[in-house]
Design a protein around this motif. Structure first.
Motif, PDB file in Angstrom:
ATOM      1  N   THR A 197       1.013  -1.146  -0.142  1.00  0.00           N
ATOM      2  CA  THR A 197      -0.080   0.023   0.165  1.00  0.00           C
ATOM      3  C   THR A 197       0.760   1.315   0.017  1.00  0.00           C
TER       4      THR A 197
ATOM      5  N   GLN B   2     -10.640   6.270  -0.925  1.00  0.00           N
ATOM      6  CA  GLN B   2      -9.793   5.417  -1.059  1.00  0.00           C
ATOM      7  C   GLN B   2     -10.418   4.432  -2.346  1.00  0.00           C
TER       8      GLN B   2
ATOM      9  N   SER C 280      -9.856   1.249  -5.038  1.00  0.00           N
ATOM     10  CA  SER C 280      -9.117  -0.125  -5.125  1.00  0.00           C
ATOM     11  C   SER C 280      -8.596  -0.368  -6.519  1.00  0.00           C
ATOM     12  N   GLN C 281      -8.070  -1.427  -6.684  1.00  0.00           N
ATOM     13  CA  GLN C 281      -7.118  -1.946  -7.804  1.00  0.00           C
ATOM     14  C   GLN C 281      -8.435  -2.732  -8.888  1.00  0.00           C
TER      15      GLN C 281
ATOM     16  N   THR D 121       5.066  -0.170  -5.446  1.00  0.00           N
ATOM     17  CA  THR D 121       4.885  -1.261  -4.426  1.00  0.00           C
ATOM     18  C   THR D 121       4.806  -2.582  -5.090  1.00  0.00           C
TER      19      THR D 121
ATOM     20  N   ARG E 178      -5.466   7.007  -3.313  1.00  0.00           N
ATOM     21  CA  ARG E 178      -5.896   7.703  -1.807  1.00  0.00           C
ATOM     22  C   ARG E 178      -6.154   9.102  -2.336  1.00  0.00           C
TER      23      ARG E 178
ATOM     24  N   THR F 175     -14.581   4.249   0.559  1.00  0.00           N
ATOM     25  CA  THR F 175     -13.873   3.455   0.080  1.00  0.00           C
ATOM     26  C   THR F 175     -14.512   2.354  -0.861  1.00  0.00           C
TER      27      THR F 175
ATOM     28  N   GLU G 263       0.842   3.541   1.913  1.00  0.00           N
ATOM     29  CA  GLU G 263       1.165   3.904   3.539  1.00  0.00           C
ATOM     30  C   GLU G 263       2.393   2.986   3.842  1.00  0.00           C
ATOM     31  N   GLU G 264       2.279   1.526   3.367  1.00  0.00           N
ATOM     32  CA  GLU G 264       3.548   0.951   3.864  1.00  0.00           C
ATOM     33  C   GLU G 264       4.868   1.515   3.068  1.00  0.00           C
TER      34      GLU G 264
ATOM     35  N   ASN H  87      -0.748   4.365  -6.080  1.00  0.00           N
ATOM     36  CA  ASN H  87      -0.037   3.112  -6.152  1.00  0.00           C
ATOM     37  C   ASN H  87       0.077   2.713  -7.581  1.00  0.00           C
TER      38      ASN H  87
ATOM     39  N   PRO I  30      -4.602   1.838  -7.578  1.00  0.00           N
ATOM     40  CA  PRO I  30      -5.540   2.212  -6.213  1.00  0.00           C
ATOM     41  C   PRO I  30      -5.055   3.657  -5.945  1.00  0.00           C
TER      42      PRO I  30
ATOM     43  N   THR J 246       2.517  -4.655  -5.603  1.00  0.00           N
ATOM     44  CA  THR J 246       1.097  -5.214  -6.003  1.00  0.00           C
ATOM     45  C   THR J 246       1.458  -5.451  -7.522  1.00  0.00           C
TER      46      THR J 246
END
Lengths: 256, 964
Positions: free
Chosen positions: B302, B390, B392-393, B554, B494, B949, B304-305, B517, B492, B556
């Motif tokens: 993500t 948010q 999503s993928q 990332t 945010r 979301t 955030e990560e 992302n 994805p 993903t």
């Protein structure tokens, strides 16, 4: 890897062809599907067995051959409305043209389209074992002791026209696999309840059915039943438990 | 002994194993309309046939089961020149677009009408319940059935297929059916797979089981011993060429951050090795014998990560710039890690910082947003919302998964590609093979669904290289699972939106903070998130607007282009925030939208910093149907009237969203075409444009017919062939009609001028006295003399002629033609179970002059359905290892006909644009931008919950309502 296909001409023929490497092939929507849960090298097609395609009415009972497709259930004038609704859980017409009631039972998938409803209907199964002996059992017993019966051929399913059965299926889209399916059946003095819970299993919970309008009883029962339920792609454990609780209570209230 | 059965009325015997799938048996014997979109999942319906009169999935039947049966395939219906009533009705209704399973749909509807001549809407819905339609939506299929019924009963239609536009024109704006629709609906040879000859090698790819790992070694010895294996390509023997797979103009605003194979895998599904073998079975067997030693690394999934201190770095090698390198680059590169990291090459600075997982970044704005927020916060009259949304993928899920066939012919690499960008395919194949462009021929076949996925060169690079390297014909076809794990997806994102306003409804400040992302590689890393601002902020007349974008690497599955690009996510944030602000201020959302939306002539200062990696053009709003779309939509949906369901658990709410997109990339896109008058006076147009099923070739044919004054059947369009046409940047960014159509118009105009000049000489007249007129003749307004095109061309091409008349058109522009619209939704939500149903959906869009109106309407339905899917149902979920747990159609959750709104309308708002061909603007991408906010706002209107979301599904609703 499927290496052999046999076409059975009769029930006897199908049983004789059966061995430990084989599976009975009904509609093919599970066995022939991508990532099928069935892994057999030999398939025995039941499509040519006419006896398995019949729907007969006997008083209040409807006897349905195991190779009757979901669409044939919907199209038949003899099938009770509740079972048509259950068959309609499968959203895709072409798939309904192929999938059979017997195949869906034998797969025992935890997202079964129809088993919870058949539990609610207190359906009776006629099985044929490998010695060609017939055996009549309630679907509840089949579900409880699946390993005992899984090698038997399902010949027919008998349901009552007069029974009332409610059905609720929760899935993302209509084509998606269900996270929770509930069948609640009731007569004048009894109730029966079947649950299919994704990644937990199929359950006959008739002991809950009679007290299903008691929210606290349902709450504690479902918590106990689902104590090993984990979050997964299809929904969190809390979500599935919540749907079970509110739906069971609502169905019981509707039945009253 | 073979399998005997009757296929389409002919007794046949198939000498195949009874355990193969029925589809395989039929396809291999030439029934190519029986296609596969789901690897035998029983979902998409492309494999539908009738067995003994009953529709079945042929992938779910074994060949041996049809012994003695009667089989009907789509080939058993009408053919190209003689369509049956259903096929013709599908063409006329506009539903035959990318058409990968149009033949299957025609078969199903033919079966329906043969068994039920007057089906109800529910019965049509039931018949189509097994067909996945991604491009055109389902609504016009109901129209097609109505048309077919009328044709069968009365021999003609009484129902209108679509509205007509521009009475003064003969072809443009009229529903005529697509020029390629007949052969597509009848299932003729059209797609890449149909061009693969026997004895072609198959290629399969070994993919990484790890989200992030160094490769220590790859042992291919045992695999190479498998009989039939031709070659195995890995990081150890592939070219050391860094590139990217985004189909963008050169120099690309995407980092070149990958090779064909890397020494580090960066996502589950990343390429490890390609196996080329004489049979697919041999390739798979060899793949399973390859031994790879990995050094597994911690991963980030993500933003955030990825942004956390000390986060694992997805790229940590050398950074290079081909232009604009920073002064401290040597110091920066001194921090590079293991050599297996490789390098990242920027064509020009994108403000990336790979040591912090940042692939690209940007910020800017106009006015003073902080002052606007401060004023609103301190005023009794104002309010501020600061909310994060948010997305999503999301996977494109084209019915035809990515596919390529490549071969070396006479020293040239020939690539058959299902692509939106044939010229970018040529360039990238040139990079990896080292071949000059004159040695590469890209043939764009028909495309079985693109939606942006085929803007990226995801399989052509490797297939082209494998054919070049081995000298063998090589065929590659993604599995459906690979489509999910190894292809590009919607980023994805945010989106934090801070917005201030006053009680009179004026919006005083907007700030968008976007954290996107991009996955392991930077395809479209900057431009997709830029779109989330550049196609949303310009909807507002607001003096204070700012944006801040950061795009993170990332582990993903990769992200890339997807119809709507970044706008879909940005619009979700900005429209939801406006609704939350209106709610906070206690005013009606529609009043706020009407008060703040832009109108024609408003100068869009905000665009200055929002170019595609460069300074943007500040232009005024051009033609704009936004206000009409909003007011008409409000009327249609009875805005302000609260609907009741009659069931206390079901609540009903309404919402809408303003939308915009672009029409290509002014200053960047480039399109060319050549129009030739043939020797009999018909016309061949060689267009660089890539028709991906959306009707671009038909647009071009209509434009040529309109200008040259020829019936459409006298105009042939050859497009998307790098040998047979001239340069075009490709079909993306909503550029097709505007740019490629514009080039067709310029070419036709150039040809017209040459025809008039030649005719003046032949007729001994002045050019100014001549006109072209239907059905293909030059007419003198002065003398009433007539010269037909046959004689005009024949004389020009004679032994003493002046030569064939050819017009070359080049279309480039700095003008920006923006389509606008508004999408309205009415939803019902069950506050007890969380179930959500879109009851009504009205898509109102201004496309300028809709050149193909019936096709345009279907694209609006299709885009809306995609967007409804993204908003409520679709979900590419990853587990803690980065494995996609929903990499199949059933679990992923695309909407089918059961999920379509009960009341679904598409309305074309009639405006004329100053720049597009005959006043046309784009139509398709914009349709993806409305559903998420419209549905989100409607859900709030229904039950008071803000779902911030994706997917806005029942579990998330129950959580928002505090039920779980």
């Amino acid at each position: 890897m499927i290496s052999k296909l046999e076409i059975a001409s009769s029930i006897d023929d199908a049983i004789k062809l059966y061995d430990k490497e084989s599976s009975f092939l009904a509609g093919g929507t599970e066995i022939n599907r991508l990532n099928s849960s069935v892994d057999s090298s030999k398939l025995i097609s039941l499509k040519k067995i006419k006896d398995l395609k019949e729907i007969k009415v006997s008083g209040d009972d409807v006897v349905i051959g195991s190779m009757v497709t979901f669409q044939e259930l919907i199209d038949s004038k003899d099938i009770p409305e509740y079972l048509k609704n259950g068959a309609d859980n499968m959203g895709a017409r072409t798939k309904r043209n192929m999938a059979t009631i017997g195949g869906n039972i034998a797969n025992m998938r935890d997202d079964s389209y129809i088993i919870p409803m058949l539990i609610g209907a207190k359906a009776q199964l006629k099985l044929v074992d490998l010695k060609l002996k017939e055996k009549d059992i309630c679907i509840c017993e089949y579900v409880k002791d699946y390993s005992k019966y899984k090698d038997m051929l399902i010949k027919s399913i008998t349901v009552s026209k007069s029974r009332n059965v409610l059905n609720k299926r929760f899935s993302n889209t209509k084509e998606s696999l269900a996270c929770v399916t509930i069948g609640y059946g009731y007569g004048n003095d009894d109730a029966s309840l079947g649950l299919a819970i994704k990644n937990l299993g199929i359950f006959e919970v008739n002991d809950l059915a009679s007290k299903a309008s008691d929210e606290s009883a349902v709450d504690s029962y479902i918590e106990k039943l689902c104590k090993n339920l984990k979050d997964d792609f299809y929904g969190s454990a809390d979500y599935k438990k919540y749907l079970l609780k509110v739906s069971i209570c609502d169905m019981a209230k509707e039945a009253k | 002994m073979g399998i005997k059965c009757n296929v389409n009325g002919v007794d046949r015997e198939f000498n195949v194993e009874p355990t193969i799938r029925l589809r395989e048996m039929l396809y291999d014997f030439g029934f190519h309309a029986v296609r596969d979109s789901d690897d035998a999942e029983g979902f998409c319906g492309s494999d539908t046939v009738l067995v003994d009169g009953v529709p079945v999935f042929s992938n779910l039947m074994l060949a041996g089961e049809v012994e003695g049966c009667e089989i009907r395939t789509p080939e058993g219906l009408g053919n190209y020149a003689n369509l049956n009533a259903v096929q013709q009705a599908m063409v006329d209704a506009g539903v035959v677009q990318s058409a990968y399973n149009a033949p299957a749909a025609a078969l199903l509807l033919t079966w329906l009408l043969e068994n039920n001549p007057d089906p109800s809407r529910d019965e049509i819905k039931d018949a189509l319940s097994s067909i996945f339609i991604r491009d055109a939506g389902y609504e016009h299929y109901y129209l097609a059935v109505e048309l077919a019924k009328e044709k069968i009963k009365n021999g003609k239609y009484s129902t209108q297929t679509a509205p007509s536009f521009r009475d003064e024109l003969d072809f443009v704006g009229k529903p005529t059916g697509k020029i390629d629709a007949n052969y597509l609906v009848s299932g003729e040879k059209a797609f890449v797979e149909d061009y693969v000859p026997e004895n072609t090698c198959h290629m399969v790819v070994l993919r990484s089981p790890h989200a992030h790992a160094y490769i220590n070694s790859i042992d291919i010895d045992e695999a190479m011993k498998v009989p039939g294996v031709v070659d195995i390509i890995t990081a150890y023997n592939c070219p050391d060429v860094y590139y990217m797979q985004a189909g963008q103009g050169e120099p690309e605003p995407s980092p070149h951050d990958r090779r064909l194979f890397n020494f580090k895998v960066r996502h589950v599904g990343d390429r490890v090795a390609a196996i080329v073998a004489e049979t697919k079975e041999a390739a798979i067997k060899a793949r399973d014998l390859i031994k790879v030693d990995y050094d597994v690394l911690p991963a980030v999934f993500t933003v955030e990560e990825a942004m956390a201190d000390g986060a694992p770095l997805v790229h940590n090698g050398i950074v290079q710039y081909n232009a604009g390198a920073p002064d401290d680059l040597d110091d920066y590169n001194a921090q590079a890690g293991d050599p297996r990291e490789g390098k990242v090459v920027y064509q020009f600075p994108l403000r990336g910082d790979i040591r912090h997982n940042v692939a690209a970044a940007n910020s800017g704005g106009i006015g003073d947003v902080e002052a606007a927020f401060k004023e609103a916060e301190e005023s009794d009259d104002g309010a501020v919302v600061d909310v994060t949304y948010q997305s999503s993928q999301i996977q494109h899920t084209p019915l035809e998964t990515h596919i390529c066939f490549a071969n070396m012919e006479q020293g040239r690499l020939v690539v058959y590609a299902s692509t939106q960008v044939p010229y970018h395919v040529r360039r990238i194949c040139g990079w990896v093979t080292g071949l000059p462009h004159n040695k590469i021929h890209v043939v764009k076949t028909r495309v079985g669904g693109g939606y942006g996925a085929k803007q990226d060169i995801l399989v052509e690079d490797l297939t082209g290289y494998a054919a070049f390297r081995t000298g063998k014909p090589v065929f590659y076809h993604n599995t459906r699972e690979e489509e999910f794990i190894a292809n590009s997806t919607r980023h994805p994102m945010r989106v934090r939106c801070k917005m201030s306003g006053k009680k009179d409804g004026t919006i005083t400040g907007i700030f968008l903070e976007v954290r996107a992302n991009t996955g392991p590689y930077g395809n479209h890393a900057l431009t997709v998130p830029m779109n989330s601002c550049s196609k949303t902020l310009p909807l507002f007349k607001c003096d204070n607007m700012a944006y801040d974008l950061k795009i993170y690497y990332t582990n993903t599955p990769p992200a890339g282009a997807y119809q709507g690009y970044g706008t879909t996510k940005g619009n979700y944030g900005i429209m939801m925030a406006m609704a939350e602000l209106a709610d906070k201020l206690g005013i009606d959302y529609a009043d706020m939208a009407l008060k703040n939306h832009v109108e024609e002539g408003y100068m869009l200062e905000i665009l200055k910093g929002l170019g595609e990696g460069r300074e943007g053009n500040v232009v005024p709003v051009g033609s704009c149907g936004l206000h009409e779309a909003i007011t008409k939509g409000m009327e249609m949906i009875n805005w302000g009237v609260k609907e009741e369901s009659g069931d206390p658990d079901w609540k009903i709410g309404k919402g809408f969203a303003m939308i915009q997109q672009g029409s290509g990339l002014p200053g960047l896109d480039h399109a060319e075409a050549i129009a030739k008058l043939t020797t009999d006076g018909s016309v061949i147009l060689q267009s660089g444009g890539a028709d991906i099923g959306t009707g671009l070739d038909t647009c071009s044919a209509k434009i040529v017919s309109e200008i040259i004054r020829l019936p459409m059947d006298k105009v042939t369009v050859i497009s998307g062939d790098t040998d047979g046409s001239v340069f075009d940047t490709g079909s993306y960014a909503s550029s097709g009609t505007f740019f490629s159509g514009g080039a067709s118009m310029k070419a036709a105009e150039a040809l017209r001028d040459k025809m008039l000049a030649e005719a003046a000489l032949q007729m001994n007249e002045d050019v100014k006295d001549l006109e072209l007129r239907l059905p293909g003749e030059v007419h003198s307004k002065k003398t009433d003399a007539v010269l037909d095109y046959y004689n005009l061309s024949h004389t020009a091409c004679a032994g003493d002629g002046r030569g064939q008349m050819v017009g070359h058109g080049v279309f480039v522009t700095a003008a920006s033609s923006v389509p606008y619209g508004a999408h309205f939704a009415q939803v019902a939500v069950n506050i007890k179970t969380g179930e959500i149903k879109v009851q009504k959906f009205y898509a109102l869009q201004d496309a300028g002059t809709p050149i193909n109106p019936e096709v345009a309407l279907c694209q609006m339905y299709g885009a809306s359905m995609k967007s409804i899917g993204h908003s409520i149902y679709e979900n590419m979920a990853l587990n803690e290892k980065g494995e996609c747990v929903s990499a199949n159609m059933t679990d992923y959750g695309v909407p089918m006909i059961h999920e379509a709104p009960d009341d679904f309308k598409a309305v074309l708002i009639d405006v004329t644009d100053a720049y597009g061909p005959f006043g046309a603007k784009s139509i398709s991408e914009i349709g993806c931008n409305g559903a998420a906010p419209a549905i989100g706002i409607a859900i709030h209107d229904a039950c008071g919950a803000w779902l911030r979301t994706w997917p806005m599904n029942s579990e998330n609703l129950l959580k928002a309502l505090g039920r779980i």
